[in-house]
Scaffold this active site. Structure first.
Site, PDB file in Angstrom:
ATOM      1  N   PRO A   1       3.461 -61.938 -91.237  1.00 57.71           N
ATOM      2  CA  PRO A   1       2.197 -61.208 -91.294  1.00 57.71           C
ATOM      3  C   PRO A   1       0.963 -62.059 -90.999  1.00 57.71           C
ATOM      4  CG  PRO A   1       3.511 -60.718 -93.225  1.00 57.71           C
ATOM      5  CD  PRO A   1       4.245 -61.774 -92.472  1.00 57.71           C
ATOM      6  N   ASN A   2       0.027 -61.427 -90.335  1.00 52.73           N
ATOM      7  CA  ASN A   2      -1.300 -61.979 -90.023  1.00 52.73           C
ATOM      8  C   ASN A   2      -1.289 -63.085 -88.972  1.00 52.73           C
ATOM      9  OD1 ASN A   2      -2.704 -60.340 -92.013  1.00 52.73           O
ATOM     10  ND2 ASN A   2      -1.679 -61.607 -93.543  1.00 52.73           N
TER      11      ASN A   2
ATOM     12  N   ARG B   1      -8.404 -66.046 -87.269  1.00 53.32           N
ATOM     13  CA  ARG B   1      -8.121 -65.991 -88.706  1.00 53.32           C
ATOM     14  C   ARG B   1      -8.343 -67.371 -89.343  1.00 53.32           C
ATOM     15  NH1 ARG B   1      -2.073 -66.180 -91.151  1.00 53.32           N
ATOM     16  NH2 ARG B   1      -2.686 -65.920 -93.329  1.00 53.32           N
TER      17      ARG B   1
ATOM     18  N   TYR C   1      -6.094 -72.661 -90.274  1.00 49.36           N
ATOM     19  CA  TYR C   1      -4.969 -72.481 -89.360  1.00 49.36           C
ATOM     20  C   TYR C   1      -5.218 -72.965 -87.937  1.00 49.36           C
ATOM     21  CZ  TYR C   1      -3.397 -69.636 -93.261  1.00 49.36           C
ATOM     22  OH  TYR C   1      -3.015 -69.219 -94.509  1.00 49.36           O
TER      23      TYR C   1
ATOM     24  N   ASN D   1       8.282 -68.809 -89.595  1.00 48.47           N
ATOM     25  CA  ASN D   1       7.057 -68.907 -90.385  1.00 48.47           C
ATOM     26  C   ASN D   1       6.793 -67.523 -90.964  1.00 48.47           C
ATOM     27  OD1 ASN D   1       4.581 -69.079 -91.536  1.00 48.47           O
ATOM     28  ND2 ASN D   1       3.574 -70.078 -89.795  1.00 48.47           N
TER      29      ASN D   1
ATOM     30  N   ALA E   1       2.595 -65.169 -95.646  1.00 52.46           N
ATOM     31  CA  ALA E   1       2.549 -65.035 -97.107  1.00 52.46           C
ATOM     32  C   ALA E   1       3.868 -64.510 -97.683  1.00 52.46           C
ATOM     33  CB  ALA E   1       1.400 -64.114 -97.505  1.00 52.46           C
TER      34      ALA E   1
ATOM     35  N   GLU F   1      11.973 -73.805 -91.745  1.00 51.24           N
ATOM     36  CA  GLU F   1      10.763 -73.121 -92.213  1.00 51.24           C
ATOM     37  C   GLU F   1       9.546 -73.850 -91.648  1.00 51.24           C
ATOM     38  OE1 GLU F   1      10.625 -72.667 -96.476  1.00 51.24           O
ATOM     39  OE2 GLU F   1       8.431 -72.449 -96.440  1.00 51.24           O
TER      40      GLU F   1
ATOM     41  N   HIS G   1       5.192 -73.978 -91.259  1.00 54.41           N
ATOM     42  CA  HIS G   1       3.848 -73.510 -91.628  1.00 54.41           C
ATOM     43  C   HIS G   1       2.822 -74.345 -90.902  1.00 54.41           C
ATOM     44  CE1 HIS G   1       5.459 -70.975 -94.747  1.00 54.41           C
ATOM     45  NE2 HIS G   1       6.201 -71.990 -95.159  1.00 54.41           N
TER      46      HIS G   1
ATOM     47  N   ARG H   1      -2.074 -76.455-101.188  1.00 58.70           N
ATOM     48  CA  ARG H   1      -2.979 -75.320-101.329  1.00 58.70           C
ATOM     49  C   ARG H   1      -2.798 -74.649-102.704  1.00 58.70           C
ATOM     50  NH1 ARG H   1      -2.617 -71.706 -96.166  1.00 58.70           N
ATOM     51  NH2 ARG H   1      -4.513 -70.841 -97.100  1.00 58.70           N
TER      52      ARG H   1
HETATM   53  C1  DQA Z   1       1.249 -69.934 -93.501  1.00 52.41           C
HETATM   54  C2  DQA Z   1       0.994 -70.293 -94.971  1.00 52.41           C
HETATM   55  C3  DQA Z   1       1.086 -69.080 -95.850  1.00 52.41           C
HETATM   56  O1  DQA Z   1       0.832 -69.433 -97.211  1.00 52.41           O
HETATM   57  C4  DQA Z   1       0.057 -68.055 -95.423  1.00 52.41           C
HETATM   58  O2  DQA Z   1       0.139 -66.896 -96.218  1.00 52.41           O
HETATM   59  C5  DQA Z   1       0.144 -67.731 -93.975  1.00 52.41           C
HETATM   60  C6  DQA Z   1       0.339 -68.813 -93.024  1.00 52.41           C
HETATM   61  C7  DQA Z   1       1.037 -71.155 -92.556  1.00 52.41           C
HETATM   62  O3  DQA Z   1       1.544 -71.110 -91.450  1.00 52.41           O
HETATM   63  O4  DQA Z   1       0.356 -72.107 -92.927  1.00 52.41           O
HETATM   64  O5  DQA Z   1       0.012 -66.569 -93.564  1.00 52.41           O
HETATM   65  O6  DQA Z   1       2.593 -69.521 -93.368  1.00 52.41           O
END
Ligand code: DQA
Length: 297
Positions: free
Chosen positions: A9-10, A17, A22, A73, A76, A97, A99, A106
């Site tokens: 998501p997002n 964003r 990011y 990735n 959240a 995984e 990020h 964080r």
């Molecule tokens: C994320 C880290 C997550 O905590 C966050 O909710 C994201 C992006 C990252 O790539 O740093 O949406 O996965």
């Protein structure tokens, strides 16, 4: 090697964003860079983004027989979506995984990852490079067609039978070994009386020291002893002369002609302990196949 890249998501809003967290790269740019690096590494990639947990699971199921490994990735969802953890466990493919941000530094709720016990590794906190690093690592650890040593020796012999510029040839021989054994970096060096010089290499970048005194680094040990040297974690070894950033394990194989060492094969991995006895024997056999490169060169 076929890689499925899943973004949660997002991630579709990357670029606009929270760029302070990011970065400025859009998802399209990230996917393009992953695609370019994959082509360079000889891998095939499919990417998918969704804002929905179920859609990510459906895609993972759909690609489970196509893919050899996953870069994931989950955004959240990482921190609470246990069905993603079960999906990764269900397909039993190596999963890294990824990020962009360093989630461990964080908010406390981001410290939990549902993938923690099913992932093969975690690459985080390096922005777009987290994905590229994860890709490299996946190519090393995912099960795939690692060629039989005799098959590799036959390929090397075939290439050696066609004379070419020595540097071009060295680069291609390095590539054959690298792809066949799925190593991070492979280089062929000429060993002179005073200096060692890289002739050809295959991997993410050129060596930091293309030329260095024969008395330096692990090469010095291999040349003076005329024996292979393996260091399973270079971080603890003061003799290590860096070849490229990110190397953890290194193996150097000397090649002799007559009474002296004339060349070396340098093989590097991003994983500490990468040189199992089996992989070591596999490499020794490849080095036999490389012999003619120096003997006739
Ligand atoms: C994320 C880290 C997550 O905590 C966050 O909710 C994201 C992006 C990252 O790539 O740093 O949406 O996965």
């Amino acid at each position: 090697m076929r890689v499925l890249v899943l973004h949660g998501p997002n991630m579709n809003l990357l670029g606009e964003r929270e760029p302070g967290v990011y970065g400025h790269a859009t998802l399209e740019e990230i996917d393009t860079r992953i695609g370019e690096r994959s082509r360079h590494l000889g891998a095939e990639v499919r990417t998918f983004q969704s804002n929905h947990e179920g859609a990510l699971i459906d895609r993972l199921h759909a690609e489970r027989r196509w893919a050899d490994g996953i870069l994931f990735n989950p955004g959240a969802l990482t921190h609470y979506a246990w069905s993603l953890r079960d999906a990764v466990a269900a397909v039993s493919l190596p999963c890294i995984e990824v990020h962009l941000s360093d989630v461990s530094k964080r908010e406390p709720w981001r410290h939990l990852s549902v993938l923690a016990d099913v992932r093969a590794a975690l690459c985080a906190g390096r922005g777009l490079d987290s994905y590229l690093e994860a890709l490299e690592l996946l190519l090393e650890i995912a099960p795939g067609p690692e060629r039989d040593a005799d098959e590799v020796v036959a390929l090397l012999a075939e290439r050696l039978a066609h004379p070419d510029d020595r540097r071009v040839l060295a680069g291609e021989l390095a590539q054959i070994i690298r792809r066949s054994g799925r190593f991070r970096w492979v280089g062929l060096y000429d060993v002179g009386p005073a200096e060692v010089e890289v002739l050809g290499w295959a991997g993410p970048g050129p060596p930091v020291h293309p030329r260095f005194p024969v008395s330096e680094g692990l090469t010095a040990v291999a040349v003076s002893s005329e024996r292979s040297v393996v260091v399973q974690d270079v971080r603890g070894d003061p003799r290590y002369l860096p070849t490229l950033e990110g190397t953890r394990a290194e193996a150097i194989f000397p090649v002799s002609a007559g009474t002296r060492v004339v060349g070396t094969l340098d093989v590097e991995s991003a994983n500490a302990q990468a040189f199992t006895a089996e992989r070591f024997r596999w490499l020794e056999r490849c080095v036999e196949g490389l012999g003619p490169f120096w003997k006739t060169g």
